[in-house]
Motif scaffolding. Structure first.
Motif, PDB file in Angstrom:
ATOM      1  N   ASP A  63       0.828  -1.206   0.000  1.00  0.00           N
ATOM      2  CA  ASP A  63       0.000   0.000   0.000  1.00  0.00           C
ATOM      3  C   ASP A  63       0.864   1.258   0.000  1.00  0.00           C
ATOM      4  O   ASP A  63       0.589   2.224  -0.716  1.00  0.00           O
ATOM      5  N   ASP A  82      -6.620   4.246  -7.509  1.00  0.00           N
ATOM      6  CA  ASP A  82      -7.397   3.917  -6.313  1.00  0.00           C
ATOM      7  C   ASP A  82      -8.545   2.969  -6.655  1.00  0.00           C
ATOM      8  O   ASP A  82      -8.794   1.998  -5.936  1.00  0.00           O
ATOM      9  N   GLN A  86      -8.960  -0.887  -5.393  1.00  0.00           N
ATOM     10  CA  GLN A  86     -10.159  -1.313  -4.685  1.00  0.00           C
ATOM     11  C   GLN A  86     -10.769  -2.528  -5.362  1.00  0.00           C
ATOM     12  O   GLN A  86     -11.203  -3.476  -4.694  1.00  0.00           O
ATOM     13  N   LYS A  89      -8.698  -5.563  -4.458  1.00  0.00           N
ATOM     14  CA  LYS A  89      -8.957  -6.007  -3.084  1.00  0.00           C
ATOM     15  C   LYS A  89     -10.283  -6.748  -2.998  1.00  0.00           C
ATOM     16  O   LYS A  89     -10.400  -7.738  -2.283  1.00  0.00           O
ATOM     17  N   ASN A  90     -11.290  -6.265  -3.722  1.00  0.00           N
ATOM     18  CA  ASN A  90     -12.596  -6.917  -3.721  1.00  0.00           C
ATOM     19  C   ASN A  90     -12.532  -8.301  -4.373  1.00  0.00           C
ATOM     20  O   ASN A  90     -13.267  -9.207  -3.982  1.00  0.00           O
TER      21      ASN A  90
END
Length: 93
Positions: A63, A82, A86, A89-90
């Motif tokens: 990160d 970003d 995201q 990560k999902n």
């Protein structure tokens, strides 16, 4: 990103020399590009190279690296990164 900026970035002062060397290479490869898609591909390749060399980055380090790399991008490209992060990560969930 200018690879020399990595050496002077206070966020990276505690990172190991091996990891910093990989980041320098990544920054050099992305110096002329900078699109979120190209950055994601470069990060994936760098991660694979690091694993082969026995170097592992923690999620916090990843990160932090992404935040450092984003600093040289225009705000619109930062938002794309970003969103891409995201989505990644999902997908892991």
């Amino acid at each position: 990103m200018n690879p020399a900026d990595l050496l002077n970035n206070p966020q990276l002062k505690n990172i190991s020399p091996e990891k910093l060397a990989l980041l320098m290479e990544l920054a050099q490869n992305n110096a002329s590009t900078g699109s979120p898609q190209e950055m994601a591909a470069s990060l994936k390749n760098a991660s694979e190279t690091a694993q082969k060399e026995g170097v592992n980055f923690s999620s916090g380090e990843r990160d932090m690296i992404i935040e450092v790399l984003k600093q040289s991008m225009p705000p619109q490209e930062q938002k794309k990164v970003d969103l891409l992060m995201q989505m990644m990560k999902n997908m892991k969930r």
